[in-house]
Design an enzyme around this catalytic site. Structure first.
Site, PDB file in Angstrom:
ATOM      1  N   ARG A  73      19.807 -74.524  35.502  1.00 38.56           N
ATOM      2  CA  ARG A  73      19.367 -73.486  34.557  1.00 38.56           C
ATOM      3  C   ARG A  73      20.526 -72.984  33.697  1.00 38.56           C
ATOM      4  O   ARG A  73      20.359 -72.678  32.512  1.00 38.56           O
ATOM      5  CB  ARG A  73      18.705 -72.344  35.323  1.00 38.56           C
ATOM      6  CG  ARG A  73      17.990 -71.374  34.408  1.00 38.56           C
ATOM      7  CD  ARG A  73      17.055 -70.476  35.178  1.00 38.56           C
ATOM      8  NE  ARG A  73      16.373 -69.535  34.308  1.00 38.56           N
ATOM      9  CZ  ARG A  73      16.403 -68.211  34.452  1.00 38.56           C
ATOM     10  NH1 ARG A  73      17.073 -67.670  35.460  1.00 38.56           N
ATOM     11  NH2 ARG A  73      15.756 -67.436  33.624  1.00 38.56           N
ATOM     12  N   HIS A  77      20.515 -72.686  29.663  1.00 40.38           N
ATOM     13  CA  HIS A  77      20.811 -71.432  28.958  1.00 40.38           C
ATOM     14  C   HIS A  77      22.081 -71.544  28.119  1.00 40.38           C
ATOM     15  O   HIS A  77      22.237 -70.846  27.127  1.00 40.38           O
ATOM     16  CB  HIS A  77      20.914 -70.271  29.954  1.00 40.38           C
ATOM     17  CG  HIS A  77      19.575 -69.753  30.396  1.00 40.38           C
ATOM     18  ND1 HIS A  77      19.294 -68.417  30.545  1.00 40.38           N
ATOM     19  CD2 HIS A  77      18.425 -70.405  30.704  1.00 40.38           C
ATOM     20  CE1 HIS A  77      18.032 -68.272  30.935  1.00 40.38           C
ATOM     21  NE2 HIS A  77      17.485 -69.464  31.051  1.00 40.38           N
ATOM     22  N   ASN A 105      19.648 -63.896  30.809  1.00 42.27           N
ATOM     23  CA  ASN A 105      20.701 -64.457  31.663  1.00 42.27           C
ATOM     24  C   ASN A 105      20.975 -63.632  32.921  1.00 42.27           C
ATOM     25  O   ASN A 105      21.776 -64.046  33.771  1.00 42.27           O
ATOM     26  CB  ASN A 105      22.000 -64.628  30.861  1.00 42.27           C
ATOM     27  CG  ASN A 105      21.865 -65.731  29.833  1.00 42.27           C
ATOM     28  OD1 ASN A 105      21.037 -66.635  29.996  1.00 42.27           O
ATOM     29  ND2 ASN A 105      22.656 -65.671  28.771  1.00 42.27           N
ATOM     30  N   THR A 107      19.156 -63.229  35.401  1.00 44.21           N
ATOM     31  CA  THR A 107      18.685 -63.882  36.636  1.00 44.21           C
ATOM     32  C   THR A 107      19.353 -65.240  36.859  1.00 44.21           C
ATOM     33  O   THR A 107      18.928 -65.998  37.729  1.00 44.21           O
ATOM     34  CB  THR A 107      17.145 -64.047  36.624  1.00 44.21           C
ATOM     35  OG1 THR A 107      16.756 -64.607  35.360  1.00 44.21           O
ATOM     36  CG2 THR A 107      16.454 -62.715  36.831  1.00 44.21           C
ATOM     37  N   PRO A 176      13.337 -69.178  24.883  1.00 43.06           N
ATOM     38  CA  PRO A 176      11.932 -68.761  24.930  1.00 43.06           C
ATOM     39  C   PRO A 176      11.716 -67.753  26.059  1.00 43.06           C
ATOM     40  O   PRO A 176      12.271 -67.896  27.141  1.00 43.06           O
ATOM     41  CB  PRO A 176      11.177 -70.064  25.225  1.00 43.06           C
ATOM     42  CG  PRO A 176      12.126 -71.169  24.913  1.00 43.06           C
ATOM     43  CD  PRO A 176      13.505 -70.617  25.109  1.00 43.06           C
ATOM     44  N   HIS A 206      11.642 -77.424  36.122  1.00 39.55           N
ATOM     45  CA  HIS A 206      11.086 -76.404  37.020  1.00 39.55           C
ATOM     46  C   HIS A 206      10.553 -76.985  38.313  1.00 39.55           C
ATOM     47  O   HIS A 206       9.945 -76.278  39.105  1.00 39.55           O
ATOM     48  CB  HIS A 206      10.001 -75.606  36.302  1.00 39.55           C
ATOM     49  CG  HIS A 206      10.541 -74.789  35.165  1.00 39.55           C
ATOM     50  ND1 HIS A 206       9.985 -74.743  33.925  1.00 39.55           N
ATOM     51  CD2 HIS A 206      11.640 -73.989  35.104  1.00 39.55           C
ATOM     52  CE1 HIS A 206      10.688 -73.953  33.138  1.00 39.55           C
ATOM     53  NE2 HIS A 206      11.714 -73.498  33.820  1.00 39.55           N
TER      54      HIS A 206
HETATM   55  C1  HEM Z   1      11.396 -74.027  27.396  1.00 43.49           C
HETATM   56  C2  HEM Z   1      11.084 -72.868  27.886  1.00 43.49           C
HETATM   57  C3  HEM Z   1      11.457 -72.337  29.250  1.00 43.49           C
HETATM   58  C4  HEM Z   1      11.020 -71.156  29.716  1.00 43.49           C
HETATM   59  C5  HEM Z   1      10.087 -70.161  29.026  1.00 43.49           C
HETATM   60  C6  HEM Z   1      11.590 -71.007  31.026  1.00 43.49           C
HETATM   61  C7  HEM Z   1      11.385 -69.918  31.839  1.00 43.49           C
HETATM   62  C8  HEM Z   1      11.883 -69.778  33.100  1.00 43.49           C
HETATM   63  C9  HEM Z   1      11.663 -68.625  33.940  1.00 43.49           C
HETATM   64  C10 HEM Z   1      10.861 -67.385  33.556  1.00 43.49           C
HETATM   65  C11 HEM Z   1      12.295 -68.854  35.112  1.00 43.49           C
HETATM   66  C12 HEM Z   1      12.346 -67.902  36.306  1.00 43.49           C
HETATM   67  C13 HEM Z   1      13.547 -66.987  36.174  1.00 43.49           C
HETATM   68  C14 HEM Z   1      13.566 -65.954  37.267  1.00 43.49           C
HETATM   69  O1  HEM Z   1      12.599 -65.203  37.359  1.00 43.49           O
HETATM   70  O2  HEM Z   1      14.554 -65.885  38.023  1.00 43.49           O
HETATM   71  C15 HEM Z   1      12.913 -70.149  35.038  1.00 43.49           C
HETATM   72  C16 HEM Z   1      13.636 -70.705  36.049  1.00 43.49           C
HETATM   73  C17 HEM Z   1      14.227 -71.941  35.951  1.00 43.49           C
HETATM   74  N1  HEM Z   1      14.287 -72.746  34.845  1.00 43.49           N
HETATM   75 FE1  HEM Z   1      13.301 -72.451  33.108  1.00 43.49          FE
HETATM   76  N2  HEM Z   1      12.370 -72.086  31.326  1.00 43.49           N
HETATM   77  C18 HEM Z   1      12.318 -72.944  30.266  1.00 43.49           C
HETATM   78  C19 HEM Z   1      12.986 -74.147  30.159  1.00 43.49           C
HETATM   79  C20 HEM Z   1      13.794 -74.701  31.128  1.00 43.49           C
HETATM   80  C21 HEM Z   1      14.552 -75.927  30.976  1.00 43.49           C
HETATM   81  C22 HEM Z   1      14.622 -76.750  29.681  1.00 43.49           C
HETATM   82  C23 HEM Z   1      15.183 -76.150  32.154  1.00 43.49           C
HETATM   83  C24 HEM Z   1      16.105 -77.282  32.546  1.00 43.49           C
HETATM   84  C25 HEM Z   1      15.902 -78.529  32.160  1.00 43.49           C
HETATM   85  C26 HEM Z   1      14.836 -75.066  33.041  1.00 43.49           C
HETATM   86  C27 HEM Z   1      15.267 -74.941  34.336  1.00 43.49           C
HETATM   87  C28 HEM Z   1      14.969 -73.884  35.170  1.00 43.49           C
HETATM   88  C29 HEM Z   1      15.359 -73.826  36.561  1.00 43.49           C
HETATM   89  C30 HEM Z   1      16.115 -74.908  37.338  1.00 43.49           C
HETATM   90  C31 HEM Z   1      14.906 -72.604  37.050  1.00 43.49           C
HETATM   91  C32 HEM Z   1      15.103 -72.043  38.457  1.00 43.49           C
HETATM   92  C33 HEM Z   1      16.428 -71.289  38.493  1.00 43.49           C
HETATM   93  C34 HEM Z   1      16.838 -70.766  39.876  1.00 43.49           C
HETATM   94  O3  HEM Z   1      16.177 -71.061  40.873  1.00 43.49           O
HETATM   95  O4  HEM Z   1      17.854 -70.072  39.939  1.00 43.49           O
HETATM   96  N3  HEM Z   1      14.024 -74.203  32.376  1.00 43.49           N
HETATM   97  N4  HEM Z   1      12.648 -70.683  33.796  1.00 43.49           N
END
Ligand code: HEM
Length: 266
Positions: A73, A77, A105, A107, A176, A206
């Site tokens: 993540r 970011h 950022n 979280t 986003p 995800h």
């Molecule tokens: C394109 C729009 C995207 C949106 C709206 C989005 C949104 C989110 C949200 C809301 C979370 C949860 C954050 C939390 O509550 O702690 C999350 C977690 C995460 N996102 Fe996304 N995300 C997007 C794209 C991506 C992309 C492109 C990747 C990587 C290729 C990614 C990888 C991750 C990962 C690995 C987590 C888990 C992080 C953790 O466990 O610490 N996301 N994302």
């Protein structure tokens, strides 16, 4: 699955780099890469770079596999806000709060930032200060995917670190929001030449990680968002990593609405 893996690999290589006009890849079967990057960038200055990163992360993931999600993540970011320049790693300064302080950022996992710092120290110790932070982040993200059971891909290297970080508003505008639907996400992606296919593939990120309840509770409470699949909804209401009695307790007592600290695994 094979096709999805290939698409995800391709996109993670090509999309999460600084985007400019493509240059030919150095070898057959590799995707095109942007000018300035190369698959052999540290061949003489830090030949063991990739194994240093992978060996370090292997050990760390034995203690906490969640770190892999945190690192992936951070790469996302970093890259979506003023390109893959490592600026998400910079602390605030007298000039104002840093990208890290911007709401999206908050979280990001502190353990993931720490892992990047530790890796930097390890790499500097072996090679001197020749490897950019942005490249360390990109390699750590790749190895997070691979060591979590995802597809492998080659990472072109040679990113330069930014010396300035984005403002709060620029960060908010570049990432986003959790509440965005596809129609709202697509224009954000198109600004960096990504399309709907890229969104599908990148959403594969995800497959690992967690989401804080507050990131999606608006779709669960007071009742299911009608556009959300019923089975998915049922699963989201149960924190998957908790043993069953605890899950029920957590759901009935605490999770009707989200406390700011509650976390669900996705
Ligand atoms: C394109 C729009 C995207 C949106 C709206 C989005 C949104 C989110 C949200 C809301 C979370 C949860 C954050 C939390 O509550 O702690 C999350 C977690 C995460 N996102 Fe996304 N995300 C997007 C794209 C991506 C992309 C492109 C990747 C990587 C290729 C990614 C990888 C991750 C990962 C690995 C987590 C888990 C992080 C953790 O466990 O610490 N996301 N994302």
């Amino acid at each position: 699955m094979g096709m999805a893996s290939s698409i995800l690999s391709f996109l993670l290589v090509s999309a999460l780099c600084l985007l400019s006009s493509p240059a030919p890849a150095v070898a057959q079967n590799l995707p095109p890469i942007v000018n300035g990057l190369s698959f052999t960038f540290y061949k003489s200055s830090c030949p063991k770079l990739e194994s240093i990163v992978k060996d370090f992360l292997k050990k760390q993931f034995e203690k906490d596999i969640g770190l892999a999600a945190g690192l992936l993540r951070i790469h996302f970011h970093d890259c979506f806000v003023q390109g893959c320049d490592g600026s998400v790693l910079l602390d605030g300064s007298a000039s104002g709060p840093s990208e890290q302080d911007a709401p999206p950022n908050l979280t990001l996992r502190p353990a993931a930032f720490q892992a990047i710092n530790d890796l930097r120290a390890l790499i500097d110790g072996q090679c001197g200060r020749v490897v950019s932070c942005a490249d360390v982040v990109a390699l750590a993200a790749r190895d997070s995917v691979v060591l979590s059971g995802g597809p492998n891909y080659k990472v072109p290297l040679g990113r330069r670190d930014g010396v300035t970080f984005a403002t709060r508003n620029a960060t908010l505008a570049s990432l986003p929001a959790p509440t965005f639907n596809v129609t709202q996400i697509l224009p954000v992606l198109s600004r960096i030449s990504l399309d709907a296919d890229d969104l599908v593939a990148l959403s594969g990120g995800h497959t690992i990680g967690r989401g804080h309840c507050s990131s999606f509770s608006n779709r669960l409470f007071p009742s299911r968002d009608p556009t959300m699949d019923q089975t998915f909804f049922n699963n989201l209401r149960i924190p998957a990593r908790l043993p069953t009695p605890t899950r029920r307790r957590r759901w009935t007592s605490a999770a009707r609405t989200c406390s700011t600290t509650s976390t669900m695994w996705i």
